[in-house]
Design a protein around this motif. Structure first.
Motif, short mmCIF file in Angstrom:
data_model
loop_
_atom_site.label_atom_id
_atom_site.label_comp_id
_atom_site.label_asym_id
_atom_site.label_seq_id
_atom_site.Cartn_x
_atom_site.Cartn_y
_atom_site.Cartn_z
N LEU A 197 -0.21 4.08 2.77
CA LEU A 197 0.06 3.59 4.12
C LEU A 197 1.57 3.61 4.40
O LEU A 197 2.01 4.11 5.44
N ARG A 224 -9.15 0.70 5.58
CA ARG A 224 -7.74 0.33 5.49
C ARG A 224 -7.26 -0.32 6.78
O ARG A 224 -6.52 -1.30 6.77
N GLU A 239 -8.47 -3.80 7.04
CA GLU A 239 -7.79 -4.68 6.09
C GLU A 239 -6.36 -4.98 6.51
O GLU A 239 -5.92 -6.12 6.48
N ASN A 240 -5.61 -3.92 6.93
CA ASN A 240 -4.18 -4.07 7.22
C ASN A 240 -3.85 -3.95 8.71
O ASN A 240 -2.69 -3.81 9.07
N GLU A 243 0.85 -1.19 0.00
CA GLU A 243 0.00 0.00 0.00
C GLU A 243 0.88 1.24 0.00
O GLU A 243 1.63 1.48 0.95
N HIS A 276 -10.05 6.38 7.43
CA HIS A 276 -9.21 5.28 6.95
C HIS A 276 -9.63 3.96 7.57
O HIS A 276 -8.83 3.03 7.68
#
Lengths: 236, 110
Positions: free
Chosen positions: A122, B77, B80-81, A119, B74
């Motif tokens: 990120l 995200r 997910e991560n 990503e 976010h």
């Protein structure tokens, strides 16, 4: 709701929830898991979702609080100045370890994330994860990350550092309070500094020094390193 | 209020300098360095500057709450991560701490 009422409500809710969270933190013996920042952020996120308030509106309404980060960053000059005598005594090791620590913290997080998550936003936002928030958000904007995502990563880093670093330092048999403070201040910025002041004044002073020094050094050094380019090459 | 005014003035001067010189550095950091330099030359911290500064630094963590709430944008995200992010942050913090302790041991800081 009129603009004025909504703004006042947002500011009051933010201040009130923070002050309450601080009391809970003190009651629960200052465990980094219930750090007032984490508590108030999650409470406010819940409140926003419940009231159907969108973030851009809340962000605009609390701009006054956010604005104070500017003068607060400039104010970090004062503890830095007050610790000059301590700094001069171990200037060379402090500077080297701060520079190396800041580079290791930024490179390892961003590159690991680029390889593992793939990503881009990120990974770029993780570059500034160990830097005190006001400076981190500016550095992140400069290197192509997202300031709000960075703010979140910085908060998580602070909480994780407060849990992990004291154990690590005990295992490494570090008994010097100055070294302890400096390491936790570099990795866990303001969270670490607050925790270090609970250990001893020397520990806190060196943590505060590490936090300010890391912010300043990183702001000058990180934007001229090729880290952001490397992340983009790995991700694409 | 004079203290707050001076802090904002240094912030403004720092930002103006950064914009003029086109440096990739936050203006607030340049303001910090400017104030620090001024204090070194002046030789002490006046009380009217010390008091508002202590208040701001005491509540420094409160000031980043509005930005932190932005994590809500976010959320997908993070879901997910999330685990990866925690592991990456922990590993990177450990590596930085190890490198720093090694340097202090080499420099024989006990």
């Amino acid at each position: 709701m009129s603009f004025e009422i909504r703004t006042l409500l947002a500011i009051s809710a933010t201040l009130g929830i923070y002050l309450l969270a601080e009391q809970i933190y003190i009651k629960l013996r200052r465990s980094p898991l219930v750090h007032p920042v984490l508590l108030s952020i999650f409470t406010l996120m819940g409140l926003l979702t419940l009231l159907g308030w969108d973030y851009p509106t809340y962000q605009q309404d609390t701009l006054f609080i956010h604005f104070l980060l500017g003068p607060a960053t400039v104010a970090l000059a004062i503890p830095l100045y007050e610790q000059m005598a301590l700094i001069k005594k171990m200037m060379f090791p402090l500077l080297i370890s701060c520079l190396v620590g800041a580079i290791v913290a930024a490179f390892s997080a961003a590159l690991l994330s680029a390889v593992w998550t793939g990503e881009e936003l990120l990974s770029l936002s993780l570059i500034a994860k160990s830097i005190t928030t006001p400076i981190a958000m500016d550095i992140s904007a400069v290197s192509g990350g997202s300031p709000s995502l960075t703010a979140g990563m910085v908060l998580l880093t602070g909480a994780i550092g407060c849990l992990l670093i004291p154990i690590t330092l005990r295992l490494l048999r570090v008994q010097n309070d100055a070294v302890h403070g400096f390491v936790i201040g570099l990795t866990a910025h303001g969270f670490g500094t607050a925790q270090a002041f609970e250990k001893s004044v020397t520990c806190g002073a060196f943590a505060g020094l590490a936090m300010s020094l890391t912010g300043v050094l990183s702001a000058f050094v990180l934007p001229i390193t090729p880290l952001a380019d490397w992340v983009q090459v790995i991700v694409r | 209020m004079l203290g707050i005014f001076v802090l904002i003035l240094y912030w403004f001067a720092g930002s103006a300098l950064v914009a003029w010189a086109d440096w990739p550095i936050p203006g607030s950091v340049v303001g910090l360095l400017g104030l620090w330099l001024t204090l070194v030359i002046y030789g002490s911290v006046p009380d009217w500057l010390k008091q508002p500064s202590s208040l701001l630094l005491r509540y420094l963590t409160l000031l980043f709450v509005p930005a932190g709430v932005g994590l809500i944008e976010h959320w997908a995200r993070l879901q997910e991560n999330g685990l990866q992010i925690l592991v990456i942050i922990a590993a990177s913090s450990l590596l930085a701490a190890l490198a720093m302790v090694a340097i202090f041991k080499l420099a024989r800081v006990k």
